[in-house]
Motif scaffolding. Structure first.
Motif, short mmCIF file in Angstrom:
data_model
loop_
_atom_site.label_atom_id
_atom_site.label_comp_id
_atom_site.label_asym_id
_atom_site.label_seq_id
_atom_site.Cartn_x
_atom_site.Cartn_y
_atom_site.Cartn_z
N ASP A 1 0.83 -1.13 -0.06
CA ASP A 1 0.03 0.14 -0.08
C ASP A 1 0.94 1.30 0.07
OD1 ASP A 1 -2.42 -1.41 0.23
OD2 ASP A 1 -2.33 -1.31 2.34
N CYS A 2 0.68 1.94 -1.20
CA CYS A 2 1.60 3.26 -1.03
C CYS A 2 0.95 4.33 -0.79
CB CYS A 2 2.17 3.39 -2.74
SG CYS A 2 3.16 1.64 -3.03
N VAL B 1 3.57 0.47 2.90
CA VAL B 1 3.29 -0.51 3.91
C VAL B 1 2.83 -1.84 3.41
CG1 VAL B 1 1.87 -0.72 5.95
CG2 VAL B 1 2.41 1.69 5.31
N LEU B 2 3.30 -2.81 3.91
CA LEU B 2 2.59 -4.21 3.33
C LEU B 2 1.30 -4.18 3.34
CD1 LEU B 2 5.23 -6.19 5.74
CD2 LEU B 2 4.74 -6.53 3.06
N GLY B 3 0.82 -5.03 2.46
CA GLY B 3 -0.83 -4.98 2.46
C GLY B 3 -1.32 -6.30 1.64
N GLY B 4 -2.64 -5.98 1.23
CA GLY B 4 -3.20 -6.95 0.43
C GLY B 4 -4.10 -7.35 1.28
N ALA B 5 -5.55 -7.67 0.98
CA ALA B 5 -6.34 -8.11 2.28
C ALA B 5 -5.90 -9.42 2.74
CB ALA B 5 -7.63 -8.01 1.65
N PRO B 6 -5.71 -10.51 1.79
CA PRO B 6 -5.28 -11.93 2.22
C PRO B 6 -4.24 -12.02 2.97
CG PRO B 6 -6.03 -12.01 -0.01
CD PRO B 6 -5.76 -10.55 0.13
N PHE B 7 -3.10 -11.08 2.55
CA PHE B 7 -1.85 -11.00 3.42
C PHE B 7 -2.11 -10.59 4.77
CE2 PHE B 7 1.80 -8.60 5.22
CZ PHE B 7 2.85 -9.39 4.99
N ASN B 8 -2.88 -9.37 4.90
CA ASN B 8 -3.16 -8.94 6.13
C ASN B 8 -3.96 -10.07 7.07
OD1 ASN B 8 -2.27 -6.40 5.00
ND2 ASN B 8 -4.26 -5.45 4.78
N VAL B 9 -4.78 -10.74 6.47
CA VAL B 9 -5.49 -11.57 7.29
C VAL B 9 -4.85 -12.69 7.97
CG1 VAL B 9 -7.50 -13.29 7.20
CG2 VAL B 9 -7.86 -11.07 6.17
N ALA B 10 -3.65 -12.93 6.90
CA ALA B 10 -2.94 -13.99 7.42
C ALA B 10 -1.74 -13.68 8.32
CB ALA B 10 -1.93 -14.55 5.98
N TRP B 11 -1.48 -12.52 8.38
CA TRP B 11 -0.46 -11.96 9.18
C TRP B 11 -1.02 -11.75 10.58
CZ3 TRP B 11 4.50 -9.61 8.73
CH2 TRP B 11 4.95 -8.86 9.39
N HIS B 12 -2.36 -11.30 10.57
CA HIS B 12 -2.98 -11.31 12.16
C HIS B 12 -3.38 -12.91 12.30
CE1 HIS B 12 -3.59 -7.06 11.56
NE2 HIS B 12 -4.55 -7.38 10.59
N LEU B 13 -3.65 -13.72 11.62
CA LEU B 13 -4.12 -14.96 12.02
C LEU B 13 -2.76 -15.74 12.65
CD1 LEU B 13 -6.59 -16.07 9.20
CD2 LEU B 13 -7.02 -16.02 11.61
N HIS B 14 -1.74 -15.35 12.08
CA HIS B 14 -0.54 -16.25 12.56
C HIS B 14 -0.13 -15.49 13.92
CE1 HIS B 14 3.64 -17.96 12.62
NE2 HIS B 14 3.98 -16.66 12.99
N ALA B 15 -0.29 -14.09 14.04
CA ALA B 15 -0.07 -13.64 15.35
C ALA B 15 -1.18 -14.02 16.45
CB ALA B 15 -0.28 -12.00 15.23
N LEU B 16 -2.37 -14.53 15.98
CA LEU B 16 -3.22 -15.09 16.87
C LEU B 16 -3.19 -16.62 17.06
CD1 LEU B 16 -6.34 -13.26 15.38
CD2 LEU B 16 -5.15 -12.81 17.53
N GLY B 17 -2.10 -17.24 16.56
CA GLY B 17 -1.74 -18.73 16.79
C GLY B 17 -2.42 -19.61 15.90
N ASP B 18 -2.91 -19.12 14.80
CA ASP B 18 -3.64 -20.11 14.03
C ASP B 18 -2.67 -20.81 12.77
OD1 ASP B 18 -5.93 -19.91 15.10
OD2 ASP B 18 -6.12 -17.90 14.45
N SER B 19 -1.49 -20.46 12.86
CA SER B 19 -0.65 -20.82 11.75
C SER B 19 -1.35 -21.13 10.29
CB SER B 19 -0.20 -22.48 11.95
OG SER B 19 0.22 -22.53 13.27
N PRO B 20 -1.59 -20.14 9.60
CA PRO B 20 -2.09 -20.09 8.33
C PRO B 20 -1.07 -20.50 7.01
CG PRO B 20 -1.63 -18.05 8.91
CD PRO B 20 -1.37 -18.62 9.83
#
Length: 287
Positions: A16-17, A24-43
């Protein structure tokens, strides 16, 4: 559904420019994957980046965050995706670079292994024939539990194509204006949601409404609503919907009640808008 379910996300990773010059790093699926990893879901995140500086940055950031990068393809012909964001009256608008690496996701080895469990994708990733065909092949599996995240970005969508993806889904999330753009518009939001929910035989239809919160219609035809938490200083709303989606998926995997899931998803989205960009690199942010 429990968090031991296999969890696969498919779609765009990009930058995202912002008009301020920040990338800034982005893309909806990337963002969702990033959050899910932080929440412990191992995507497992299936995407494609260019063999360029932006692509290398995405891979190294994922690596630093502890994410699995094995399903990220490297493209020597096409550049890493970018989106130019302009903000007017606090509302972002997006201009997507064409023929980006994520338009050419192939049915590679990592992508074509037999998928099972929970599968997330948006509607934007299917704008180009190559990624469209790959997604078509991956979602043929009738045992997948599919979550479709509608993101209608003109001119990159057609109603007939979006309907095709919705017909495969168990859960669909979209915002109120997208509900109307897809043809479900009367004077009554609940009636519109009911029509869309029954038309596509969904488990849950999730409609986000910005500062008005969100509404879910469940399999019993009941509505569940949540209003945003106290109004904090909004830095930017880019990625608020992705944060909501990630926490909602986390709740589905953990078998939370709809009420709990909605409340936590809304609260998490409210936290994300207090910072620049869609993700945080601070693990404490997710505690």
């Amino acid at each position: 559904m429990t968090s031991s379910s296999n969890l696969t996300l498919f779609g765009e990773a990009l930058f995202d420019c912002f008009p301020t010059g920040e990338n800034v790093l982005g893309g909806a699926p990337f963002n969702v994957a990033w959050h899910l990893h932080a929440l412990g879901d191992s995507p497992v995140f299936i995407s494609r980046v260019g063999n360029d500086d932006l692509g290398k940055t995405i891979l190294s950031e994922m690596d630093s965050w502890g994410m699995n990068t094995q399903a990220i393809q490297i493209d020597d012909q096409h550049q890493t995706g970018r989106v130019d964001i302009t903000i007017k009256d606090d509302e972002p608008s997006y201009t997507f670079a064409e023929d980006s690496a994520w338009d050419f996701i192939e049915l590679g080895e990592s992508a074509s292994q037999v998928l099972s469990g929970f599968f997330y994708h948006g509607t934007l990733v299917a704008r180009h024939e190559t990624s469209y065909k790959t997604l078509e092949k991956l979602t043929e599996n009738p045992s997948l539990d599919i979550f479709v995240d509608v993101n209608l970005r003109s001119p990159w969508w057609q109603k007939v194509v979006v309907y095709h993806w919705l017909e495969q889904a168990r859960w669909v999330k979209l915002n109120e204006s997208e509900l109307y753009e897809l043809g479900f518009q009367s004077a009554d939001l609940y009636q519109d949601m009911t029509r869309m929910h029954t038309h596509f035989h969904l488990d849950q239809l999730i409609v986000t409404r910005g500062e008005k919160g969100a509404i879910v219609r469940d399999t019993e035809g009941e509505f569940h609503e949540v209003a945003p938490t106290q109004h904090e200083q909004v830095i930017d709303t880019v990625g608020a919907g992705d944060a909501f989606t990630a926490m909602y998926i986390h709740g589905l995997l953990a078998d939370w009640s709809i009420e709990t899931t909605l409340e936590k998803a809304q609260a998490f989205a409210c936290r994300v808008v207090t910072q620049r960009g869609a993700i945080s690199k601070n693990p404490d942010f997710y505690k």
